[in-house]
Scaffold this motif. Structure first.
Motif, PDB file in Angstrom:
ATOM      1  N   UNK A  69     -21.673 -17.342  19.850  1.00 41.94           N
ATOM      2  CA  UNK A  69     -20.912 -17.022  21.023  1.00 41.94           C
ATOM      3  C   UNK A  69     -19.425 -17.377  20.675  1.00 41.94           C
ATOM      4  N   UNK A  70     -18.949 -18.348  19.455  1.00 37.44           N
ATOM      5  CA  UNK A  70     -17.755 -18.601  19.194  1.00 37.44           C
ATOM      6  C   UNK A  70     -17.033 -17.681  18.137  1.00 37.44           C
ATOM      7  N   UNK A  71     -17.896 -16.948  17.614  1.00 42.15           N
ATOM      8  CA  UNK A  71     -17.404 -15.591  16.922  1.00 42.15           C
ATOM      9  C   UNK A  71     -16.268 -14.766  17.555  1.00 42.15           C
ATOM     10  N   UNK A  72     -15.344 -14.606  16.913  1.00 38.85           N
ATOM     11  CA  UNK A  72     -14.150 -13.663  17.276  1.00 38.85           C
ATOM     12  C   UNK A  72     -14.458 -12.486  17.770  1.00 38.85           C
ATOM     13  N   UNK A  73     -15.425 -11.999  17.132  1.00 33.02           N
ATOM     14  CA  UNK A  73     -15.604 -10.369  17.214  1.00 33.02           C
ATOM     15  C   UNK A  73     -17.075  -9.888  17.713  1.00 33.02           C
ATOM     16  N   UNK A  74     -18.094 -10.862  17.143  1.00 33.93           N
ATOM     17  CA  UNK A  74     -19.440 -10.333  17.541  1.00 33.93           C
ATOM     18  C   UNK A  74     -19.884 -10.168  18.931  1.00 33.93           C
ATOM     19  N   UNK A 130     -16.111  -2.038  30.323  1.00 32.54           N
ATOM     20  CA  UNK A 130     -16.107  -2.529  28.864  1.00 32.54           C
ATOM     21  C   UNK A 130     -14.742  -3.701  28.782  1.00 32.54           C
ATOM     22  N   UNK A 131     -13.681  -3.074  29.164  1.00 28.98           N
ATOM     23  CA  UNK A 131     -12.452  -3.921  29.272  1.00 28.98           C
ATOM     24  C   UNK A 131     -12.500  -5.135  30.123  1.00 28.98           C
ATOM     25  N   UNK A 132     -13.128  -4.919  31.580  1.00 27.37           N
ATOM     26  CA  UNK A 132     -13.244  -6.196  32.174  1.00 27.37           C
ATOM     27  C   UNK A 132     -14.055  -6.964  31.782  1.00 27.37           C
ATOM     28  N   UNK A 133     -14.877  -6.754  30.951  1.00 22.29           N
ATOM     29  CA  UNK A 133     -15.959  -7.738  30.221  1.00 22.29           C
ATOM     30  C   UNK A 133     -15.405  -8.679  28.818  1.00 22.29           C
ATOM     31  N   UNK A 134     -14.143  -8.142  28.750  1.00 19.67           N
ATOM     32  CA  UNK A 134     -13.910  -8.678  27.366  1.00 19.67           C
ATOM     33  C   UNK A 134     -13.513 -10.425  27.871  1.00 19.67           C
ATOM     34  N   UNK A 135     -12.944 -10.648  29.000  1.00 15.09           N
ATOM     35  CA  UNK A 135     -12.802 -12.165  28.894  1.00 15.09           C
ATOM     36  C   UNK A 135     -14.138 -12.992  28.931  1.00 15.09           C
ATOM     37  N   UNK A 136     -15.255 -12.404  29.479  1.00 16.96           N
ATOM     38  CA  UNK A 136     -16.557 -12.945  29.445  1.00 16.96           C
ATOM     39  C   UNK A 136     -17.053 -12.892  27.913  1.00 16.96           C
ATOM     40  N   UNK A 137     -16.701 -11.831  27.054  1.00 13.39           N
ATOM     41  CA  UNK A 137     -17.276 -11.841  25.490  1.00 13.39           C
ATOM     42  C   UNK A 137     -16.649 -12.771  24.918  1.00 13.39           C
ATOM     43  N   UNK A 188     -14.763 -15.172  25.934  1.00 14.15           N
ATOM     44  CA  UNK A 188     -14.393 -16.778  26.706  1.00 14.15           C
ATOM     45  C   UNK A 188     -15.338 -17.615  26.160  1.00 14.15           C
ATOM     46  N   UNK A 189     -16.366 -17.397  25.360  1.00 11.11           N
ATOM     47  CA  UNK A 189     -17.239 -18.398  24.874  1.00 11.11           C
ATOM     48  C   UNK A 189     -16.699 -18.621  23.258  1.00 11.11           C
ATOM     49  N   UNK A 190     -15.643 -18.004  22.835  1.00 13.47           N
ATOM     50  CA  UNK A 190     -15.302 -18.089  21.529  1.00 13.47           C
ATOM     51  C   UNK A 190     -13.695 -18.436  21.472  1.00 13.47           C
ATOM     52  N   UNK A 191     -12.845 -17.139  21.063  1.00 18.48           N
ATOM     53  CA  UNK A 191     -11.491 -17.507  20.879  1.00 18.48           C
ATOM     54  C   UNK A 191     -10.904 -17.736  22.176  1.00 18.48           C
ATOM     55  N   UNK A 192     -11.282 -17.203  23.216  1.00 15.38           N
ATOM     56  CA  UNK A 192     -10.576 -17.564  24.677  1.00 15.38           C
ATOM     57  C   UNK A 192     -11.196 -18.677  25.081  1.00 15.38           C
ATOM     58  N   UNK A 193     -11.928 -19.673  24.612  1.00 14.66           N
ATOM     59  CA  UNK A 193     -12.325 -20.644  25.107  1.00 14.66           C
ATOM     60  C   UNK A 193     -11.812 -21.735  26.357  1.00 14.66           C
ATOM     61  N   UNK A 194     -10.336 -21.752  25.940  1.00 13.52           N
ATOM     62  CA  UNK A 194      -9.537 -22.520  26.580  1.00 13.52           C
ATOM     63  C   UNK A 194      -9.253 -21.940  28.126  1.00 13.52           C
ATOM     64  N   UNK A 195      -9.486 -20.492  28.365  1.00 13.81           N
ATOM     65  CA  UNK A 195      -9.082 -19.847  29.344  1.00 13.81           C
ATOM     66  C   UNK A 195     -10.421 -20.174  30.596  1.00 13.81           C
ATOM     67  N   UNK A 246     -11.481 -19.753  34.566  1.00 17.10           N
ATOM     68  CA  UNK A 246     -11.002 -19.062  35.964  1.00 17.10           C
ATOM     69  C   UNK A 246     -11.771 -20.188  37.043  1.00 17.10           C
ATOM     70  N   UNK A 247     -11.194 -20.397  38.169  1.00 16.77           N
ATOM     71  CA  UNK A 247     -11.700 -21.269  38.989  1.00 16.77           C
ATOM     72  C   UNK A 247     -12.538 -22.536  38.402  1.00 16.77           C
ATOM     73  N   UNK A 248     -11.754 -23.034  37.153  1.00 13.62           N
ATOM     74  CA  UNK A 248     -12.249 -24.274  36.771  1.00 13.62           C
ATOM     75  C   UNK A 248     -13.651 -23.931  35.838  1.00 13.62           C
ATOM     76  N   UNK A 249     -13.927 -22.711  35.581  1.00  9.21           N
ATOM     77  CA  UNK A 249     -15.280 -22.391  34.837  1.00  9.21           C
ATOM     78  C   UNK A 249     -14.781 -21.518  33.681  1.00  9.21           C
ATOM     79  N   UNK A 250     -15.710 -21.221  32.401  1.00 10.81           N
ATOM     80  CA  UNK A 250     -15.548 -20.332  31.676  1.00 10.81           C
ATOM     81  C   UNK A 250     -15.680 -18.870  32.216  1.00 10.81           C
ATOM     82  N   UNK A 251     -14.896 -17.890  31.573  1.00  8.29           N
ATOM     83  CA  UNK A 251     -14.993 -16.657  32.209  1.00  8.29           C
ATOM     84  C   UNK A 251     -16.275 -16.213  32.629  1.00  8.29           C
ATOM     85  N   UNK A 252     -17.281 -16.099  31.837  1.00 11.68           N
ATOM     86  CA  UNK A 252     -18.498 -15.359  32.211  1.00 11.68           C
ATOM     87  C   UNK A 252     -19.211 -16.321  33.546  1.00 11.68           C
TER      88      UNK A 252
END
Ligand code: TRP
Length: 449
Positions: free
Chosen positions: A141-146, A354-361, A363-370, A372-378
């Protein structure tokens, strides 16, 4: 050309039913149902779930299919027949938007399933020591690309099926995959039940702990799961209903689809819970059940690697035929609006999802600090789409069919033979369904504020 001319149709009644069942059977039946039932005590949840399917899910499903079959157009135009306020179009647009949003993160979770499928197929996951499996999931989940690569690959597959057309893409995929999925889930359940956890699993799924019924959260979880699993409220059933040929009777079809979807969830539960119990693990693990707890089970069970290959294949393909239905909603709309070809609208829409799903993809890794509404993007996207937009769109839908359309016309579209049943259905669509959904919406809004 008239907008209604030359519209695609299902090949026949069986094709329609298989495609709609394939839309209903998805991550919701395997991944979501098992963890929600697990968290809510099993049998008590299942009992309420089945009652909600009968009293609310089935009537709402028939309402949505009938709306589509009557309008023979996409979800936005279906809300805008002559003589009805044009404001209703907003409800159709909301449904199309919400289905697009669900698709974007649904594909991320499906991507995780793709990773587990390939990892067991090549053996790499089967070789990991059991103690490291949870850390391995976290590392993935934390992997930057997988997660992103699998998400994009899954979306590309979804777009490919949709681009091939209603009959040659969506219906054909359902005809090919649904019998395979049914055989596979039965096989997995049979094997899981032979492992020694059967008695415990049956007790968990069939003997209710009545005290659980005192928890209001259980009812909300059940109603929410019914809508998600049957795929109601997003315009998917309007769109699929609009491809039904004349002479197909909807009430029987809706009943078979609702029963099939419920049976599928139950049998998937019989594949998952006995295995979990046989090795002394806990079913109340939340969303990580399929990806963290089950791999532990696979590591312990004889032949676990191949069980895992079959299980994740099941998950990926069930997800694919559902994602296809979610993409078809905006595709049908865009085709009518723009007059362009199916391919010409599918490519940009799949790309946008696919683009709209990027934060969810990410958000468990490199964007984990983001957050939304106090939750992880997914989680935030799932919350906004499934807990808020879905109920709003579903209320609009049942209210439209129950109140805005003339009663006679609605009853004719639903095509229920027994006058008593028809009355009961209309009552459920007018009162019971909107009320139950409104309750769910308010409770969700309160819980998230
Ligand atoms: N029902 C699918 C599942 O169980 C997901 C799905 C497909 C869906 N179409 C939908 C959910 C429409 C909500 C609305 O996984």
């Amino acid at each position: 050309m008239e907008p209604h001319d030359g519209r695609e149709q299902w090949g026949n009644r069986a094709g329609f039913m298989l495609a709609t069942l394939a839309s209903a059977v998805g991550l919701g039946n395997i991944w979501r149902f098992s963890y929600v039932a697990g968290e809510n005590g099993g049998a008590a949840f299942l009992l309420v779930y089945v009652l909600c399917v009968l009293a609310i899910g089935l009537p709402a499903m028939l309402a949505e299919l009938a709306l589509g079959a009557r309008a023979r157009t996409d979800v936005v135009a279906a809300f805008a027949p002559a003589g009805v306020s044009r404001a209703w179009r907003a409800a159709g647009a909301l449904a199309a938007l919400a289905s697009f949003l669900i698709l974007s993160y649904y594909s991320v979770v499906a991507g995780w399933a793709c990773r587990y499928f390939t990892g067991y197929l090549d053996g790499s996951l089967a070789r990991l020591p059991r103690e490291t499996l949870a850390a391995d999931f976290a590392a993935f989940l934390a992997d930057p690309t997988k997660p992103l690569i699998w998400h994009v690959a899954f979306m590309a597959a979804t777009g490919t099926v949709v681009a091939a057309g209603v009959q040659r893409g969506i219906e054909r995929a359902a005809r090919l995959l649904m019998p395979l999925l049914a055989a596979l889930v039965l096989l997995l359940a049979g094997y899981a039940l032979s492992l020694g956890g059967a008695a415990k699993a049956f007790a968990f799924l069939l003997v209710p702990d009545w005290s659980r019924l005192a928890d209001p959260g259980l009812y909300l979880a059940a109603i929410g799961q019914v809508f998600f699993s049957l795929g109601i409220g997003m315009g998917v059933l309007v769109t699929y209903g609009s491809y039904v040929g004349s002479g197909v009777r909807l009430p029987g079809a809706a009943a078979v689809i609702a029963a099939g979807d419920t049976a599928f969830a139950l049998i998937a539960g019989l594949a998952i819970f006995p295995a979990v119990f046989a090795f002394g693990l806990d079913p109340a693990q939340g969303p990580a059940l399929a990806f963290e707890t089950l791999p532990q089970v696979f590591a312990l069970m004889p032949g676990g690697r191949w069980f895992a290959v079959a299980f994740f294949f099941l998950l990926v393909t069930a997800a694919l035929t559902s994602a296809v239905s979610l993409l078809e909603v905006p595709v049908a709309y865009a085709m009518r609006r723009s007059g362009r070809s199916r391919l010409a609208v599918t490519v940009p829409l799949a790309l946008a999802a696919a683009l709209a799903g990027i934060p969810a993809a990410l958000g468990t890794g490199v964007w984990r600090d983001i957050k939304l509404l106090g939750r992880a993007p997914l989680e935030a996207m799932d919350h906004i789409a499934a807990d808020l937009l879905l109920p709003v769109a579903a209320i609009a839908l049942v209210a439209f069919v129950g109140w805005a359309l003339p009663r006679q016309e609605t009853l004719a579209a639903a095509d229920i033979r027994s006058a008593g049943l028809a009355r009961a259905w209309h009552g459920a669509v007018r009162y019971l369904a909107p009320l139950a959904i409104a309750l769910m919406l308010v409770a969700n809004a309160v819980a998230s504020s």
